[in-house]
Design a protein around this motif. Sequence first.
Motif, PDB file in Angstrom:
ATOM      1  N   ARG A   1       0.832  -1.212   0.000  1.00 50.76           N
ATOM      2  CA  ARG A   1       0.000   0.000   0.000  1.00 50.76           C
ATOM      3  C   ARG A   1       0.864   1.259   0.000  1.00 50.76           C
ATOM      4  O   ARG A   1       0.550   2.239  -0.686  1.00 50.76           O
ATOM      5  CB  ARG A   1      -0.941  -0.004   1.208  1.00 50.76           C
ATOM      6  N   LEU A   2       1.939   1.235   0.759  1.00 47.42           N
ATOM      7  CA  LEU A   2       2.853   2.383   0.774  1.00 47.42           C
ATOM      8  C   LEU A   2       3.514   2.562  -0.593  1.00 47.42           C
ATOM      9  O   LEU A   2       3.659   3.699  -1.070  1.00 47.42           O
ATOM     10  CB  LEU A   2       3.932   2.182   1.845  1.00 47.42           C
ATOM     11  N   MET A   3       3.895   1.470  -1.207  1.00 43.96           N
ATOM     12  CA  MET A   3       4.514   1.545  -2.533  1.00 43.96           C
ATOM     13  C   MET A   3       3.542   2.097  -3.563  1.00 43.96           C
ATOM     14  O   MET A   3       3.916   2.901  -4.431  1.00 43.96           O
ATOM     15  CB  MET A   3       4.997   0.159  -2.955  1.00 43.96           C
ATOM     16  N   ALA A   4       2.290   1.684  -3.476  1.00 42.95           N
ATOM     17  CA  ALA A   4       1.276   2.172  -4.413  1.00 42.95           C
ATOM     18  C   ALA A   4       1.068   3.667  -4.268  1.00 42.95           C
ATOM     19  O   ALA A   4       0.939   4.394  -5.259  1.00 42.95           O
ATOM     20  CB  ALA A   4      -0.039   1.429  -4.198  1.00 42.95           C
ATOM     21  N   ALA A   5       1.042   4.132  -3.014  1.00 38.20           N
ATOM     22  CA  ALA A   5       0.818   5.559  -2.765  1.00 38.20           C
ATOM     23  C   ALA A   5       1.986   6.411  -3.243  1.00 38.20           C
ATOM     24  O   ALA A   5       1.801   7.545  -3.689  1.00 38.20           O
ATOM     25  CB  ALA A   5       0.577   5.790  -1.278  1.00 38.20           C
ATOM     26  N   GLY A   6       3.208   5.862  -3.157  1.00 40.97           N
ATOM     27  CA  GLY A   6       4.391   6.637  -3.525  1.00 40.97           C
ATOM     28  C   GLY A   6       4.968   6.292  -4.879  1.00 40.97           C
ATOM     29  O   GLY A   6       6.077   6.730  -5.198  1.00 40.97           O
ATOM     30  N   GLN A   7       4.234   5.539  -5.691  1.00 41.75           N
ATOM     31  CA  GLN A   7       4.774   5.118  -6.989  1.00 41.75           C
ATOM     32  C   GLN A   7       5.101   6.313  -7.872  1.00 41.75           C
ATOM     33  O   GLN A   7       4.403   7.323  -7.877  1.00 41.75           O
ATOM     34  CB  GLN A   7       3.799   4.187  -7.706  1.00 41.75           C
ATOM     35  N   ARG A   8       6.192   6.181  -8.622  1.00 40.16           N
ATOM     36  CA  ARG A   8       6.581   7.211  -9.580  1.00 40.16           C
ATOM     37  C   ARG A   8       5.997   6.858 -10.939  1.00 40.16           C
ATOM     38  O   ARG A   8       6.231   5.762 -11.450  1.00 40.16           O
ATOM     39  CB  ARG A   8       8.103   7.271  -9.682  1.00 40.16           C
ATOM     40  N   PRO A   9       5.246   7.764 -11.551  1.00 35.93           N
ATOM     41  CA  PRO A   9       4.683   7.456 -12.868  1.00 35.93           C
ATOM     42  C   PRO A   9       5.752   7.537 -13.945  1.00 35.93           C
ATOM     43  O   PRO A   9       6.773   8.217 -13.797  1.00 35.93           O
ATOM     44  CB  PRO A   9       3.644   8.556 -13.053  1.00 35.93           C
ATOM     45  N   ILE A  10       5.498   6.867 -15.039  1.00 35.35           N
ATOM     46  CA  ILE A  10       6.385   6.948 -16.195  1.00 35.35           C
ATOM     47  C   ILE A  10       5.643   7.620 -17.332  1.00 35.35           C
ATOM     48  O   ILE A  10       4.421   7.422 -17.493  1.00 35.35           O
ATOM     49  CB  ILE A  10       6.883   5.549 -16.613  1.00 35.35           C
ATOM     50  N   ALA A  11       6.337   8.435 -18.095  1.00 38.94           N
ATOM     51  CA  ALA A  11       5.714   9.055 -19.262  1.00 38.94           C
ATOM     52  C   ALA A  11       5.344   7.960 -20.259  1.00 38.94           C
ATOM     53  O   ALA A  11       6.144   7.059 -20.536  1.00 38.94           O
ATOM     54  CB  ALA A  11       6.666  10.047 -19.902  1.00 38.94           C
ATOM     55  N   ALA A  12       4.125   8.022 -20.762  1.00 41.54           N
ATOM     56  CA  ALA A  12       3.690   7.017 -21.739  1.00 41.54           C
ATOM     57  C   ALA A  12       4.643   6.957 -22.923  1.00 41.54           C
ATOM     58  O   ALA A  12       4.945   5.874 -23.449  1.00 41.54           O
ATOM     59  CB  ALA A  12       2.270   7.337 -22.203  1.00 41.54           C
ATOM     60  N   ALA A  13       5.165   8.107 -23.310  1.00 40.37           N
ATOM     61  CA  ALA A  13       6.085   8.164 -24.448  1.00 40.37           C
ATOM     62  C   ALA A  13       7.377   7.406 -24.171  1.00 40.37           C
ATOM     63  O   ALA A  13       8.019   6.898 -25.101  1.00 40.37           O
ATOM     64  CB  ALA A  13       6.396   9.614 -24.799  1.00 40.37           C
ATOM     65  N   ALA A  14       7.769   7.302 -22.889  1.00 40.20           N
ATOM     66  CA  ALA A  14       9.012   6.607 -22.547  1.00 40.20           C
ATOM     67  C   ALA A  14       8.929   5.127 -22.865  1.00 40.20           C
ATOM     68  O   ALA A  14       9.925   4.493 -23.238  1.00 40.20           O
ATOM     69  CB  ALA A  14       9.326   6.810 -21.065  1.00 40.20           C
TER      70      ALA A  14
END
Length: 279
Positions: free
Chosen positions: A195-208
């Motif tokens: 749950r902590l990992m989900a809350a703090g996840q870093r998004p990735i640019a779709a283009a990446a």
Amino acid sequence: MRNTHLVRPGSRYALLGITAAVGLSLAAVTLPAAAEAAPHHPVRPTIVLEHGAFADAASWDGVVARLQRAGYPVVSAANPLRGPASDAAYLRSVLNHIDGPVVLVGHSYGGTVISQAAAGLENKVKALVYIAAFLPDEGESSIGLTDKFPGSTLGQAVESVDYVLPDGDQGADVYIKPEKFRSQFAADVPEDKARLMAAGQRPIAAAALEEKSTRAAWKTIPSWSLVTTEDRNIPVAAQRFMSARAHARTTTIEASHAVSVSRPEAVTRIVEQAARTVR
């Protein structure tokens, strides 16, 4: 007349004493040289860890702690997650500030980044370690390699959020939906931690995920790979294909994509295997 009594009887003991003294003096002179022949200590390369999408540098915490206890200098680098070219340039700037040899470790999309960042740095980066990661060749993208083999359920678990840059350009960031995060990304991680990992996840640019790689450092730098059989992000068949193509020393483990969190001891072990080859 020849003098056959240059050394008087009884004085030979004095001569022996002089000879011994000279021998001791010579020994004293050679002692420093013997001291210089100290045992050779193996090189301790700096371990640089690059996280992937939907994670951050904290995903390496268990690995960092173990490597530090083993005496390795460690850098857990931030990954901007904007695209292979720009992320690799950022990582190279980190590497440029590190003295001595480096073992470069990438998880997931971080494998794409280290493959590009290390190209041309063979004098510094002595080993590449791929942890449930992409090992793309030139012209390949992360999403293309994922779709090459069946088994990934990532497409059903993510959502995108549009953003606008200061110059007016628009883009989309990709997240794993919080309610699907554990089952998709970290099925063998305790629920509270997931749950902590989900809350703090870093998004990735779709283009990446669609951007194609331009360099493949695994072609010139020795590589290791940890394949995760319970991975729902990168199909295990894709991991095996890429590892075999790179001639990586490959270990297989029953673990989720978040193996650095759920099995840090196994990840540390393969990193140390690579580090011990550095001379």
